[in-house]
Design a protein around this motif. Structure first.
Motif, PDB file in Angstrom:
ATOM      1  N   ASP A  57      -1.110 -16.486  -2.986  1.00 20.58           N
ATOM      2  CA  ASP A  57      -0.519 -17.536  -3.381  1.00 20.58           C
ATOM      3  C   ASP A  57      -0.035 -17.614  -4.842  1.00 20.58           C
ATOM      4  OD1 ASP A  57       0.869 -19.996  -2.786  1.00 20.58           O
ATOM      5  OD2 ASP A  57      -0.944 -20.906  -2.446  1.00 20.58           O
ATOM      6  N   LYS A  58       0.971 -18.246  -5.161  1.00 18.65           N
ATOM      7  CA  LYS A  58       1.330 -18.173  -6.756  1.00 18.65           C
ATOM      8  C   LYS A  58       0.958 -19.329  -7.592  1.00 18.65           C
ATOM      9  CE  LYS A  58       4.398 -14.683  -6.362  1.00 18.65           C
ATOM     10  NZ  LYS A  58       3.831 -13.517  -7.073  1.00 18.65           N
ATOM     11  N   PRO A  59       0.232 -18.995  -8.643  1.00 19.89           N
ATOM     12  CA  PRO A  59      -0.210 -20.113  -9.518  1.00 19.89           C
ATOM     13  C   PRO A  59       1.063 -21.154 -10.290  1.00 19.89           C
ATOM     14  CG  PRO A  59      -0.165 -18.492 -10.952  1.00 19.89           C
ATOM     15  CD  PRO A  59       0.359 -17.755  -9.496  1.00 19.89           C
ATOM     16  N   GLY A  60       0.701 -22.653 -10.046  1.00 22.19           N
ATOM     17  CA  GLY A  60       1.710 -23.466 -10.849  1.00 22.19           C
ATOM     18  C   GLY A  60       2.103 -22.648 -12.292  1.00 22.19           C
ATOM     19  N   ASP A  70       0.293  -6.867 -14.252  1.00 19.64           N
ATOM     20  CA  ASP A  70       0.661  -8.198 -13.987  1.00 19.64           C
ATOM     21  C   ASP A  70       1.309  -8.669 -12.686  1.00 19.64           C
ATOM     22  OD1 ASP A  70       1.702 -10.764 -14.333  1.00 19.64           O
ATOM     23  OD2 ASP A  70       1.690 -10.773 -16.237  1.00 19.64           O
ATOM     24  N   ILE A  71       0.661  -9.342 -11.776  1.00 14.27           N
ATOM     25  CA  ILE A  71       1.128  -9.494 -10.465  1.00 14.27           C
ATOM     26  C   ILE A  71       1.749 -10.917 -10.249  1.00 14.27           C
ATOM     27  CG2 ILE A  71      -0.515  -7.896  -9.469  1.00 14.27           C
ATOM     28  CD1 ILE A  71      -1.857 -10.658  -8.207  1.00 14.27           C
ATOM     29  N   THR A  72       1.988 -11.678 -11.369  1.00  6.58           N
ATOM     30  CA  THR A  72       2.153 -12.998 -11.226  1.00  6.58           C
ATOM     31  C   THR A  72       3.710 -13.257 -10.401  1.00  6.58           C
ATOM     32  OG1 THR A  72       1.176 -13.265 -13.604  1.00  6.58           O
ATOM     33  CG2 THR A  72       2.196 -15.149 -12.514  1.00  6.58           C
ATOM     34  N   ASP A  73       4.557 -12.452 -11.284  1.00  9.30           N
ATOM     35  CA  ASP A  73       5.963 -12.729 -10.836  1.00  9.30           C
ATOM     36  C   ASP A  73       6.561 -11.534  -9.629  1.00  9.30           C
ATOM     37  OD1 ASP A  73       6.194 -14.791 -12.771  1.00  9.30           O
ATOM     38  OD2 ASP A  73       6.570 -13.067 -14.249  1.00  9.30           O
ATOM     39  N   LEU A  74       5.376 -10.894  -9.294  1.00  9.03           N
ATOM     40  CA  LEU A  74       5.905  -9.969  -8.362  1.00  9.03           C
ATOM     41  C   LEU A  74       6.330 -10.488  -6.893  1.00  9.03           C
ATOM     42  CD1 LEU A  74       3.253  -6.883  -8.462  1.00  9.03           C
ATOM     43  CD2 LEU A  74       5.509  -7.133  -9.682  1.00  9.03           C
ATOM     44  N   GLY A  75       7.449 -10.094  -6.175  1.00 11.16           N
ATOM     45  CA  GLY A  75       7.828 -10.354  -4.920  1.00 11.16           C
ATOM     46  C   GLY A  75       7.087  -9.599  -3.967  1.00 11.16           C
ATOM     47  N   GLU A  76       7.171 -10.333  -2.796  1.00 12.13           N
ATOM     48  CA  GLU A  76       6.191  -9.844  -1.627  1.00 12.13           C
ATOM     49  C   GLU A  76       6.273  -8.258  -1.344  1.00 12.13           C
ATOM     50  OE1 GLU A  76       3.886 -11.739  -0.320  1.00 12.13           O
ATOM     51  OE2 GLU A  76       3.642  -9.830   1.184  1.00 12.13           O
ATOM     52  N   ASP A  77       7.587  -7.624  -1.451  1.00 11.84           N
ATOM     53  CA  ASP A  77       7.626  -6.427  -1.327  1.00 11.84           C
ATOM     54  C   ASP A  77       6.817  -5.367  -2.330  1.00 11.84           C
ATOM     55  OD1 ASP A  77       9.372  -6.928   0.622  1.00 11.84           O
ATOM     56  OD2 ASP A  77      11.171  -6.161  -0.352  1.00 11.84           O
ATOM     57  N   ASP A  78       6.742  -6.039  -3.399  1.00 10.07           N
ATOM     58  CA  ASP A  78       5.796  -5.074  -4.623  1.00 10.07           C
ATOM     59  C   ASP A  78       4.339  -5.624  -4.422  1.00 10.07           C
ATOM     60  OD1 ASP A  78       7.831  -3.834  -5.900  1.00 10.07           O
ATOM     61  OD2 ASP A  78       8.478  -5.650  -6.798  1.00 10.07           O
ATOM     62  N   ARG A  83      -1.911  -5.525  -2.602  1.00 10.30           N
ATOM     63  CA  ARG A  83      -2.717  -6.425  -1.957  1.00 10.30           C
ATOM     64  C   ARG A  83      -3.531  -5.170  -0.649  1.00 10.30           C
ATOM     65  NH1 ARG A  83       0.377 -11.368  -1.094  1.00 10.30           N
ATOM     66  NH2 ARG A  83       1.127 -10.212   0.648  1.00 10.30           N
ATOM     67  N   ASN A  84      -2.742  -4.474  -0.349  1.00  8.84           N
ATOM     68  CA  ASN A  84      -3.331  -3.735   0.640  1.00  8.84           C
ATOM     69  C   ASN A  84      -4.241  -2.428   0.385  1.00  8.84           C
ATOM     70  OD1 ASN A  84      -3.662  -2.513   3.446  1.00  8.84           O
ATOM     71  ND2 ASN A  84      -2.062  -0.905   2.924  1.00  8.84           N
ATOM     72  N   THR A  85      -3.973  -2.014  -0.982  1.00  9.91           N
ATOM     73  CA  THR A  85      -4.845  -0.990  -1.604  1.00  9.91           C
ATOM     74  C   THR A  85      -5.983  -1.259  -2.777  1.00  9.91           C
ATOM     75  OG1 THR A  85      -3.145  -0.479  -2.926  1.00  9.91           O
ATOM     76  CG2 THR A  85      -3.187   0.710  -0.994  1.00  9.91           C
ATOM     77  N   ALA A  86      -5.359  -2.268  -3.743  1.00 11.96           N
ATOM     78  CA  ALA A  86      -6.295  -2.450  -4.803  1.00 11.96           C
ATOM     79  C   ALA A  86      -7.132  -3.824  -4.169  1.00 11.96           C
ATOM     80  CB  ALA A  86      -5.594  -2.736  -5.925  1.00 11.96           C
TER      81      ALA A  86
END
Ligand code: ATP
Ligand code: MG
Length: 227
Positions: A57-60, A70-78, A83-86
């Motif tokens: 989920d994305k933080p407010g 930095d994963i904050t602004d990454l879209g689902e594709d990135d 999420r699958n490996t790290a």
């Protein structure tokens, strides 16, 4: 080395037409290999925090870094491959895929990234948790504790740097709950992974490197202590 970092996370939900702030300027840095326990009353925001830290989920507002990224602004594709490996995630309610057998559930994340050793790794993990003779059972043919052992195997198959577990023993009796927590700890130690665990179990919290408690949207340090 800091493997997981949250800076100034705030998050609100709209409840009954009002914005209710669940997390209020939460910052956190977790070392590689650390065992961190998060506690807090029901509704204090523990699951919300884990879903933000793990990119579900994305933080407010605020920022999240995992393994230097930095994963904050990454879209689902990135985000999906990270999420699958790290990251490995173990939920209270297991979340196994009902149409896949136990071994297929475990194999799935490794197959997703094209690992040629997926079947071999899955078999080794399922043996390790003592479920070799249940490998072809579907989730509805497994007990709660067995389902959770399979879910742990699935979370570990890609050797994630960070394992999140959100009350993984909440639906289990105390003996199988203890076995699940022992298993998670063993895997974490062996692999030098980081474990972020939400649990009310004081004996497990007493073995943590650090215990943090969510109170009024903020994280407080607690001293790890036995009950
Ligand atoms: N998607 C959502 N929409 C609106 N409100 C939500 C949503 N998810 C959670 N909440 C609210 O946010 C608060 C925190 O929920 P959260 O699930 O993070 O708490 P928790 O600490 O994990 O609780 P528990 O110990 O019961 O699992 C609760 O008041 C909950 O009702
Ligand atoms: Mg929760």
């Amino acid at each position: 080395m800091i493997i997981l970092e949250a800076q100034h996370l705030s998050h609100s939900y709209r409840i009954g037409g009002r914005d209710i702030r669940i997390l209020d300027d939460v910052s956190l840095a977790v070392e590689a290999g650390e065992f961190l326990v998060i506690q807090g009353a029901s509704g204090s925001g523990k699951s919300t925090l884990l879903s933000l830290l793990s990119g579900l989920d994305k933080p407010g507002s605020g920022r999240i870094r995992i393994d230097g990224r930095d994963i904050t602004d990454l879209g689902e594709d990135d985000l999906a491959p990270i999420r699958n490996t790290a990251i490995g995630f173990v939920f209270q309610a297991y979340h196994l895929v009902p149409a896949l057998t136990a071994i297929e559930n475990v194999m799935f994340p490794a197959e997703l990234r094209g690992d040629p050793a997926a079947a071999e790794k899955a078999a080794a993990l399922v043996n390790r948790v003592g479920l070799a003779d249940r490998r072809d059972n579907f989730p509805h043919q497994l007990s709660g504790g067995e389902k959770q052992r399979i879910a742990i195997c699935r979370a570990l198959i890609n050797a994630p740097a960070v394992i999140f577990a959100d009350e993984p023993t909440g639906n289990l009796d105390s003996a199988s709950g203890q076995a699940i927590l022992t298993l998670l700890r063993e895997f974490q130690r062996e692999r030098g992974a980081t474990l972020v665990l939400v649990t009310h179990n004081p004996e497990i919290a007493a073995t943590a490197d650090r215990v943090l408690k969510l109170v009024d949207g903020r994280l407080r340090h607690e001293l790890p202590h036995a009950a």
